[in-house]
Design a protein around this motif. Structure first.
Motif, PDB file in Angstrom:
ATOM      1  N   PHE A  72       6.256  32.294 -31.870  1.00  0.00           N
ATOM      2  CA  PHE A  72       6.740  31.957 -30.527  1.00  0.00           C
ATOM      3  C   PHE A  72       5.859  30.857 -29.954  1.00  0.00           C
ATOM      4  N   VAL A  73       6.368  30.202 -28.906  1.00  0.00           N
ATOM      5  CA  VAL A  73       5.619  29.198 -28.157  1.00  0.00           C
ATOM      6  C   VAL A  73       5.957  29.372 -26.682  1.00  0.00           C
ATOM      7  N   PRO A  74       4.958  29.503 -25.804  1.00  0.00           N
ATOM      8  CA  PRO A  74       5.255  29.597 -24.368  1.00  0.00           C
ATOM      9  C   PRO A  74       5.977  28.350 -23.876  1.00  0.00           C
ATOM     10  N   GLN A  75       6.912  28.533 -22.970  1.00  0.00           N
ATOM     11  CA  GLN A  75       7.612  27.415 -22.356  1.00  0.00           C
ATOM     12  C   GLN A  75       8.127  27.849 -20.988  1.00  0.00           C
ATOM     13  N   SER A  76       8.458  26.889 -20.155  1.00  0.00           N
ATOM     14  CA  SER A  76       9.039  27.204 -18.845  1.00  0.00           C
ATOM     15  C   SER A  76       9.976  26.089 -18.448  1.00  0.00           C
ATOM     16  N   GLY A  77      10.872  26.397 -17.565  1.00  0.00           N
ATOM     17  CA  GLY A  77      11.833  25.422 -17.065  1.00  0.00           C
ATOM     18  C   GLY A  77      12.412  25.894 -15.751  1.00  0.00           C
ATOM     19  N   THR A  78      13.146  25.014 -15.105  1.00  0.00           N
ATOM     20  CA  THR A  78      13.791  25.332 -13.836  1.00  0.00           C
ATOM     21  C   THR A  78      15.222  25.768 -14.088  1.00  0.00           C
ATOM     22  N   GLY A  79      15.505  27.038 -13.764  1.00  0.00           N
ATOM     23  CA  GLY A  79      16.829  27.579 -13.984  1.00  0.00           C
ATOM     24  C   GLY A  79      17.730  27.402 -12.775  1.00  0.00           C
ATOM     25  N   ILE A  80      18.867  28.051 -12.830  1.00  0.00           N
ATOM     26  CA  ILE A  80      19.841  27.957 -11.748  1.00  0.00           C
ATOM     27  C   ILE A  80      19.251  28.504 -10.448  1.00  0.00           C
ATOM     28  N   HIS A  81      19.594  27.832  -9.337  1.00  0.00           N
ATOM     29  CA  HIS A  81      19.119  28.218  -8.000  1.00  0.00           C
ATOM     30  C   HIS A  81      17.594  28.227  -7.930  1.00  0.00           C
ATOM     31  N   GLN A  82      16.953  27.248  -8.626  1.00  0.00           N
ATOM     32  CA  GLN A  82      15.503  27.060  -8.587  1.00  0.00           C
ATOM     33  C   GLN A  82      14.710  28.245  -9.139  1.00  0.00           C
ATOM     34  N   THR A  83      15.339  29.055  -9.940  1.00  0.00           N
ATOM     35  CA  THR A  83      14.607  30.148 -10.584  1.00  0.00           C
ATOM     36  C   THR A  83      13.733  29.583 -11.703  1.00  0.00           C
ATOM     37  N   LEU A  84      12.680  30.322 -12.037  1.00  0.00           N
ATOM     38  CA  LEU A  84      11.746  29.870 -13.064  1.00  0.00           C
ATOM     39  C   LEU A  84      12.062  30.553 -14.388  1.00  0.00           C
ATOM     40  N   ILE A  85      12.287  29.746 -15.409  1.00  0.00           N
ATOM     41  CA  ILE A  85      12.516  30.276 -16.753  1.00  0.00           C
ATOM     42  C   ILE A  85      11.167  30.463 -17.443  1.00  0.00           C
ATOM     43  N   THR A  86      10.902  31.650 -17.913  1.00  0.00           N
ATOM     44  CA  THR A  86       9.635  31.935 -18.593  1.00  0.00           C
ATOM     45  C   THR A  86       9.836  32.456 -20.015  1.00  0.00           C
ATOM     46  N   ARG A 141      15.388  30.440 -37.903  1.00  0.00           N
ATOM     47  CA  ARG A 141      16.086  30.344 -36.621  1.00  0.00           C
ATOM     48  C   ARG A 141      15.083  29.970 -35.537  1.00  0.00           C
ATOM     49  N   ARG A 142      15.416  28.930 -34.780  1.00  0.00           N
ATOM     50  CA  ARG A 142      14.623  28.531 -33.611  1.00  0.00           C
ATOM     51  C   ARG A 142      15.477  28.797 -32.382  1.00  0.00           C
ATOM     52  N   GLN A 143      15.052  29.769 -31.592  1.00  0.00           N
ATOM     53  CA  GLN A 143      15.893  30.258 -30.505  1.00  0.00           C
ATOM     54  C   GLN A 143      15.216  30.053 -29.151  1.00  0.00           C
ATOM     55  N   ASN A 144      16.011  30.209 -28.096  1.00  0.00           N
ATOM     56  CA  ASN A 144      15.542  30.026 -26.718  1.00  0.00           C
ATOM     57  C   ASN A 144      15.138  28.578 -26.444  1.00  0.00           C
ATOM     58  N   ILE A 145      15.799  27.644 -27.073  1.00  0.00           N
ATOM     59  CA  ILE A 145      15.555  26.231 -26.793  1.00  0.00           C
ATOM     60  C   ILE A 145      16.175  25.898 -25.436  1.00  0.00           C
ATOM     61  N   LEU A 146      15.409  25.215 -24.586  1.00  0.00           N
ATOM     62  CA  LEU A 146      15.912  24.869 -23.254  1.00  0.00           C
ATOM     63  C   LEU A 146      16.969  23.774 -23.358  1.00  0.00           C
ATOM     64  N   VAL A 147      18.150  24.064 -22.799  1.00  0.00           N
ATOM     65  CA  VAL A 147      19.249  23.094 -22.784  1.00  0.00           C
ATOM     66  C   VAL A 147      19.792  23.003 -21.366  1.00  0.00           C
ATOM     67  N   ALA A 148      20.565  21.957 -21.116  1.00  0.00           N
ATOM     68  CA  ALA A 148      21.083  21.712 -19.775  1.00  0.00           C
ATOM     69  C   ALA A 148      22.193  22.694 -19.422  1.00  0.00           C
ATOM     70  N   GLY A 149      22.137  23.217 -18.195  1.00  0.00           N
ATOM     71  CA  GLY A 149      23.222  24.036 -17.683  1.00  0.00           C
ATOM     72  C   GLY A 149      24.300  23.179 -17.044  1.00  0.00           C
ATOM     73  N   ASN A 150      25.394  23.825 -16.654  1.00  0.00           N
ATOM     74  CA  ASN A 150      26.502  23.128 -15.993  1.00  0.00           C
ATOM     75  C   ASN A 150      26.147  22.935 -14.530  1.00  0.00           C
ATOM     76  N   SER A 151      25.856  21.686 -14.135  1.00  0.00           N
ATOM     77  CA  SER A 151      25.414  21.418 -12.763  1.00  0.00           C
ATOM     78  C   SER A 151      26.459  21.813 -11.725  1.00  0.00           C
ATOM     79  N   ASN A 152      27.732  21.881 -12.127  1.00  0.00           N
ATOM     80  CA  ASN A 152      28.774  22.302 -11.178  1.00  0.00           C
ATOM     81  C   ASN A 152      28.579  23.742 -10.718  1.00  0.00           C
ATOM     82  N   GLU A 153      27.849  24.517 -11.514  1.00  0.00           N
ATOM     83  CA  GLU A 153      27.573  25.903 -11.145  1.00  0.00           C
ATOM     84  C   GLU A 153      26.357  26.017 -10.232  1.00  0.00           C
ATOM     85  N   ASN A 154      25.711  24.872  -9.945  1.00  0.00           N
ATOM     86  CA  ASN A 154      24.482  24.876  -9.149  1.00  0.00           C
ATOM     87  C   ASN A 154      24.544  23.811  -8.046  1.00  0.00           C
TER      88      ASN A 154
END
Length: 718
Positions: free
Chosen positions: A495-509, A540-553
């Protein structure tokens, strides 16, 4: 590809013939002293002690390929960027500032750099390991929980540096060749206090060489002393210090054009001789202590400190909108410092429960790797150049002053990044039925954090590290079909730690996670003279950060941790002495690495960056044993890569495929008792060999390999 098939067919015929002619079994070549001139250590039976495990490679439930220093000498390989990877199935160097550090890919991703069993990977580092200090290089394929669980599941390579042997064995070597190459080496290995109490070894190297491109020169120096001290029969202390100094005109000979790859002459250089040269100083200290506790049990502790300093600049360019042949170069600072503190302590040993043997490893790891840099751009310029008519000699008064080239922690592009972790692990290799069957059960808990930011671009905003703690299990099985033939299977995770900004400014950990399942066969042939390995795997490399649908946010961009890449493939390696005097390395790897999950359907099926679907390498070395040619040798080899993909990334807007790659080598040599000479011709066919990428603006960028060139190496032992 036709050339490859013809060569492979001829080699297959040779192997069958060799098996018929040489049917006399011999002892393990690692365990006997062979004085014949033909003997060369291509096949290694054991992994180094720095990998902690004490299981022979044949019985290990993992694909580990070792490259000995003898192979490097036969190929006149000077550092990690010069084709060491050709000796391992599927491994390949991917360019980027390649005279500074090695960017090695395997099984669909970049792999980490270890030295003496410790992860020393860093941004733009470590410096290319030089052959003068290398004892062997071990490529560990797939995740290896016995070494670490934070990183990519593709694997790592471990550079084992030279240490005292407890014998008097001194040697000097001089190497010259194309582009004004002059290189001298000394390896002084001896005893200070008899009976193994205090031994020493000193490795020295100095080199200077120009390049096939204009206005480029590299100078390098290495000083590497080491000692081994045994105050008692049960205590061994080893200290190694490596100092490397490197000075060069530019970090990478990139060329750019709008007219396609390789559209410029191979000698072209966009770097100006008045641009700042770069100096790199790299210091490393390795300390290890082995204490025998009681029968079959040893306590080992290792510590590494590394200090890396860059003092230089770099250039980059974009094409003029009014003239596609004019590249506007801009200059940037390149001041960087890297510091690593790595600590390991563990016990290993064995105990019996009835007829079952348990080989146990348990320990603790700590790592703190930091990297700080200033990549600020120079406000002056640009410095245009016609790519088809390069004129050198920019007015020095228009270039940055020396004050510009400093590491300014207040600069906008000051970069602060690092990795820190602690880890606890235990492994039990259970040997049953007189060691016919081996079951490996292991687990590791790692708590780690990573961070990378430009803090001055967002003043007042603290650096928030990516943090994660994970338990990663490891299960392996190995079965000896007979004393020379084994089958294995392995399941391991990373595993590798990572973070990103999720929908409605939530933090992805959610951390990035990787896993590997693999099966393979290993066989020693004709009493262990040569061996073969075959492996199939799926990563398998999983949990890769990808773009969400901005129309949902409400139109705002956000990320989701749902991306996935899959690498499937098979590999085969053949290595060793086929008949007396004939040593070979033959390998092939098929790697299908691609995106299988993404919120953007157009990215599904795209080949992973840096991958090559087909990689096939061959190296043959034969030394005559009798008659007029006694002591003379010939060698030949080739490297083939097909289905290549650039490192540029799956989000690139342009096609990143690269044409096939085919390199050829031929050499002649002579070996006497204390003297050897080796002449090597590289890129025999004088092909335009390169790797590169295509930028989003449509430009092509690439780095050439050297055209046809020669090297002559002369060694003397005393």
């Amino acid at each position: 590809m036709r050339n490859v098939l013809i060569c492979a067919s001829a080699l297959g015929t040779m192997l069958v013939s060799a098996q018929k002619k040489d049917t006399i079994k011999s002892n393990d070549i690692e365990e006997v002293v062979v004085s014949g001139r033909y003997y060369q250590k291509y096949k290694l039976n054991e992994v180094s002690g720095s990998l902690r495990i004490q299981t022979p490679i044949l019985e290990l439930p993992q694909n580990v390929q070792s490259v000995s220093s003898q192979v490097l000498a036969d190929q006149i390989t000077l550092n990690m960027s010069e084709g060491i990877v050709r000796n391992v199935s599927g491994a390949r160097k991917v360019e980027h500032w390649d005279n500074v550090y090695s960017n090695v890919f395997m099984r669909g991703a970049g792999i980490a750099t270890f030295m003496n069993g410790m992860n020393v990977s860093s941004t733009w580092g470590p410096i290319n390991p030089d052959a003068s200090i290398i004892d062997r290089i071990e490529f560990v394929k797939g995740p290896a929980g016995f070494m670490g669980s934070m990183g990519d599941p593709a694997g790592f390579y471990n550079v084992v540096t030279k240490k005292p042997t407890g014998k008097f064995a001194n040697s000097v070597r001089f190497t010259t060749g194309s582009y004004n190459l002059f290189r001298g080496e000394a390896d002084l290995d001896g005893v200070l206090v008899k009976d193994g109490v205090l031994d020493y070894r000193i490795n020295l190297m100095g080199s200077s060489n120009k390049s096939w491109v204009e206005n480029d020169k590299t100078s390098k120096m290495i000083v590497a002393p080491s000692i081994t001290f045994r105050p008692t029969k049960t205590t061994t202390f080893t200290a190694q210090y490596n100092y490397q100094y490197l000075k060069f005109n530019q970090p990478g000979a990139y060329l750019m054009s709008n007219d396609g790859y390789a559209s410029l002459d191979v000698h072209t250089n966009f770097n100006d001789p008045n641009f700042k040269k770069t100096e790199v100083k790299d210091q490393s200290l390795f300390l290890s202590l082995d204490q025998k506790l009681f029968k079959d049990w040893v306590w080992s502790t290792q510590y590494a400190y590394m200090d890396l300093n860059y003092d230089g600049g770099s250039w980059w360019g974009t094409f003029d909108s009014a003239n596609k042949n004019v590249l506007n170069r801009t200059l940037s600072n390149w001041q960087a410092k890297g510091k690593n503190h790595i600590f390991q302590t563990y016990v290993r040993g064995k105990l019996n429960t009835g007829n079952i043997v348990h080989k146990i490893i348990a320990g603790f790891d700590y790592g703190d790797r930091k990297y700080n840099a200033d990549f600020s751009s120079f406000a002056g310029g640009p410095f245009p150049v016609d790519i088809y008519d390069v004129n050198y000699g920019i007015d020095p008064s228009k270039l940055p002053s020396s004050d510009f080239y400093t590491l300014n922690t207040s600069a906008p592009f000051y970069n602060d990044q690092g990795v820190k972790y602690t880890s606890y692990y235990a492994q039990d290799q259970i040997e049953m039925f007189d060691n016919k069957l081996r079951l490996t059960l292991a687990g590791r808990y790692t708590s780690g954090k990573t961070y990378s930011a430009y803090p001055n671009l967002s003043p007042g905003t603290p650096i928030v590290p990516d943090e994660a703690g994970e338990f990663t299990p490891r299960v392996g099985i190995s079965y000896s079909i007979n004393e020379n033939f084994s089958a294995y299977g392995i399941y391991d995770k990373t595993f590798v730690p990572q973070s990103g900004t999720g929908i409605h400014q939530t933090l992805i950990t959610d951390p990035f996670r990787g896993q590997n399942i693999e099966f393979g066969l290993k066989k020693d042939w004709f009493g262990g003279k040569w061996n073969s390995t075959f492996a199939v795997y799926e990563i398998r490399r999983q949990n890769i950060l990808v773009a969400g649908n901005s129309n949902e946010n409400n139109g705002a961009p956000f990320q989701v941790a749902t991306g996935e890449q899959r690498a499937r493939g098979f590999e085969t390696d053949i290595k060793g002495e086929i008949i007396k005097g004939l040593n070979i390395i033959i390998n092939y790897a098929y790697t299908d690495a691609k995106t299988v999950k993404d919120t953007d359907p157009t990215r599904i099926g795209i080949q992973s960056p840096g991958n090559a679907k087909n990689v096939q390498n061959t190296w043959i070395n034969y030394r005559f044993q009798n008659g007029v040619l006694n002591g003379f040798g010939i060698s030949a080899g080739y490297q083939y890569q097909g289905g290549r993909q650039s490192w540029y990334g799956v989000s690139a807007t342009k096609d990143q495929s690269l044409p096939d790659y085919f390199d050829t080598n031929f050499g002649i040599s002579y070996v006497a008792k204390k003297f050897d000479v080796n002449l090597m011709l590289n890129n025999v066919l004088n092909r335009k060999l390169y790797s590169g990428y295509r930028g989003d603006a449509g430009e092509y960028a690439w780095i050439y390999n050297a055209p046809r060139n020669w090297r002559l190496s002369i060694g003397y032992k005393f």
